[in-house]
Write an enzyme that holds these catalytic residues in place. Structure first.
Site, mmCIF file in Angstrom:
data_model
loop_
_atom_site.group_PDB
_atom_site.id
_atom_site.type_symbol
_atom_site.label_atom_id
_atom_site.label_comp_id
_atom_site.label_asym_id
_atom_site.label_seq_id
_atom_site.Cartn_x
_atom_site.Cartn_y
_atom_site.Cartn_z
ATOM 1 N N ASP A 7 0.664 -1.252 -0.189
ATOM 2 C CA ASP A 7 -0.022 -0.053 -0.044
ATOM 3 C C ASP A 7 0.850 1.235 0.134
ATOM 4 O O ASP A 7 2.079 1.208 0.163
ATOM 5 C CB ASP A 7 -0.837 -0.004 1.135
ATOM 6 C CG ASP A 7 -2.190 1.021 1.147
ATOM 7 O OD1 ASP A 7 -2.196 1.770 0.202
ATOM 8 O OD2 ASP A 7 -2.878 1.003 2.105
ATOM 9 N N SER A 8 0.444 2.263 -0.280
ATOM 10 C CA SER A 8 1.161 3.550 -0.263
ATOM 11 C C SER A 8 1.494 3.812 1.419
ATOM 12 O O SER A 8 2.634 4.423 1.588
ATOM 13 C CB SER A 8 0.549 4.863 -0.623
ATOM 14 O OG SER A 8 -0.813 4.846 -0.057
ATOM 15 N N GLY A 40 -3.899 8.473 -4.079
ATOM 16 C CA GLY A 40 -5.330 8.578 -4.698
ATOM 17 C C GLY A 40 -5.305 9.599 -5.573
ATOM 18 O O GLY A 40 -5.994 9.466 -6.701
ATOM 19 N N CYS A 70 -4.784 -2.139 -0.652
ATOM 20 C CA CYS A 70 -5.515 -0.650 -1.055
ATOM 21 C C CYS A 70 -6.692 -0.664 -1.996
ATOM 22 O O CYS A 70 -6.465 -1.341 -3.148
ATOM 23 C CB CYS A 70 -4.327 0.030 -1.393
ATOM 24 S SG CYS A 70 -4.702 1.602 -2.120
ATOM 25 N N ASN A 71 -7.511 -0.295 -1.829
ATOM 26 C CA ASN A 71 -8.591 -0.451 -2.875
ATOM 27 C C ASN A 71 -8.395 0.413 -4.198
ATOM 28 O O ASN A 71 -8.437 -0.216 -5.315
ATOM 29 C CB ASN A 71 -10.175 0.304 -2.359
ATOM 30 C CG ASN A 71 -10.532 -0.456 -1.312
ATOM 31 O OD1 ASN A 71 -10.031 -0.177 0.154
ATOM 32 N ND2 ASN A 71 -11.172 -1.544 -1.489
ATOM 33 N N THR A 72 -7.699 1.522 -3.819
ATOM 34 C CA THR A 72 -7.350 2.380 -5.259
ATOM 35 C C THR A 72 -6.428 1.746 -6.164
ATOM 36 O O THR A 72 -6.465 1.692 -7.205
ATOM 37 C CB THR A 72 -7.035 3.885 -4.745
ATOM 38 O OG1 THR A 72 -7.943 4.324 -3.814
ATOM 39 C CG2 THR A 72 -6.675 4.729 -5.767
ATOM 40 N N CYS A 177 -12.764 1.813 1.962
ATOM 41 C CA CYS A 177 -11.175 2.033 1.839
ATOM 42 C C CYS A 177 -10.340 1.549 2.862
ATOM 43 O O CYS A 177 -11.163 1.531 4.071
ATOM 44 C CB CYS A 177 -11.042 3.590 1.993
ATOM 45 S SG CYS A 177 -9.442 4.372 2.325
ATOM 46 N N THR A 178 -9.497 0.851 2.661
ATOM 47 C CA THR A 178 -8.772 -0.132 3.806
ATOM 48 C C THR A 178 -8.378 0.906 5.332
ATOM 49 O O THR A 178 -8.311 0.147 6.346
ATOM 50 C CB THR A 178 -7.587 -0.696 3.482
ATOM 51 O OG1 THR A 178 -6.630 0.172 2.801
ATOM 52 C CG2 THR A 178 -7.955 -1.715 2.272
ATOM 53 N N HIS A 179 -8.054 2.034 4.796
ATOM 54 C CA HIS A 179 -7.872 2.892 6.091
ATOM 55 C C HIS A 179 -8.953 2.714 6.931
ATOM 56 O O HIS A 179 -8.793 3.051 8.156
ATOM 57 C CB HIS A 179 -7.457 4.366 5.581
ATOM 58 C CG HIS A 179 -6.161 4.565 5.208
ATOM 59 N ND1 HIS A 179 -5.706 4.164 3.923
ATOM 60 C CD2 HIS A 179 -5.137 5.113 5.719
ATOM 61 C CE1 HIS A 179 -4.534 4.459 3.810
ATOM 62 N NE2 HIS A 179 -3.973 4.827 4.880
#
Length: 264
Positions: A7-8, A40, A70-72, A177-179
């Site tokens: 992920d970022s 994003g 990460c979804n994005t 969103c995973t966050h």
């Protein structure tokens, strides 16, 4: 067994904790991109380049599977990542849990980043899996960024703003969103209406972790010895978990589960 997650930033913590709970004996490689975050606002092509670099840094550690936490990144880079790494390394993406949420009948709210809300990708998932269910797309301005930096005041403000856009009659919220899974209980408290049935939240972490094990042909073994190691890569450089990660239970679970670095 070694499983990598990418992920970022720290949105991958929810899936990482889910893997750790299912297989405390698995070695984990977390590949983050602090030099390139946030992903994003980037174009699809630029995001894909960053994601490939982060994935290749993880692949150099020879994992048995790679989870895109990460979804994005899943939306934009999954085909490129699979083309680059499979079949040698199975790649598992993260998709909002719209299908299981809609199975409950709704009404459903999907909390997602502003870029994802109303996107063809999300609208396609709604059409495919929530036909006939009343779905409200809720843009969560600034929530992912607030979670990333463990900014409590900003988290509270972003959750309250998104809750104000959420219809009072929703029975189910999809954490798109995973966050958001890191602050799930704060979201529940903000949306739950007095006297209503308990709100149902649907995240993706558990399903993603289980799918990774299925792809590897490995059963869950939560009773296994907590001997799994943890390697953290920061834009390809070995380092430590960002301090903000330890603000969340999912982050605090990881150092307790084994050594902080796998130097084998």
């Amino acid at each position: 067994m070694k499983i990598a997650l990418m992920d970022s930033g720290i949105g991958l913590l929810a899936a990482t904790a889910a893997v750790r709970r299912l297989r405390p004996d698995a070695d984990l490689v977390l590949s983050l991109d602090p030099d390139g975050m946030p992903w994003g606002p980037r174009t699809s092509e630029d995001l894909t380049r960053r994601a490939l670099a982060v994935a290749e840094a993880a692949a150099a550690r020879r994992p048995d599977a790679l989870i895109i936490g990460c979804n994005t990144a899943t939306v934009h880079a999954l085909p490129a990542l699979r083309a680059r790494l499979e079949p040698g390394i199975p790649v598992i993406g993260t998709v909002p849990a719209i299908k299981p949420a809609a199975a409950g009948g709704g009404p459903v709210a999907i909390w997602a980043t502003p870029a994802t809300t109303g996107s063809p990708y999300q609208r396609g998932l709604i059409a495919d899996f929530a036909d006939g269910v009343h779905v409200t797309e809720v843009p969560c301005w600034g929530l992912a960024e607030a979670v990333e930096h463990a900014d409590e005041a900003a988290i509270a403000a972003a959750v309250a703003a998104a809750a104000a856009l959420t219809p009072r009659d929703v029975t189910t919220v999809v954490l798109g969103c995973t966050h958001y899974e890191l602050v799930a209980e704060r979201i529940r408290a903000a949306v739950q209406q007095p006297g209503a049935a308990p709100l149902v939240l649907h995240g993706s972490a558990g399903a993603v972790a289980a799918q990774a094990l299925r792809r590897l042909g490995e059963p869950p073994a939560p009773e296994a010895p907590a001997e799994g190691t943890l390697t953290v890569l920061l834009s390809g450089r070995e380092g430590a978990l960002p301090a903000a990660a330890l603000h969340y239970a999912e982050g605090r679970l990881l150092p307790a589960a084994g050594p902080l670095a796998d130097r084998r």
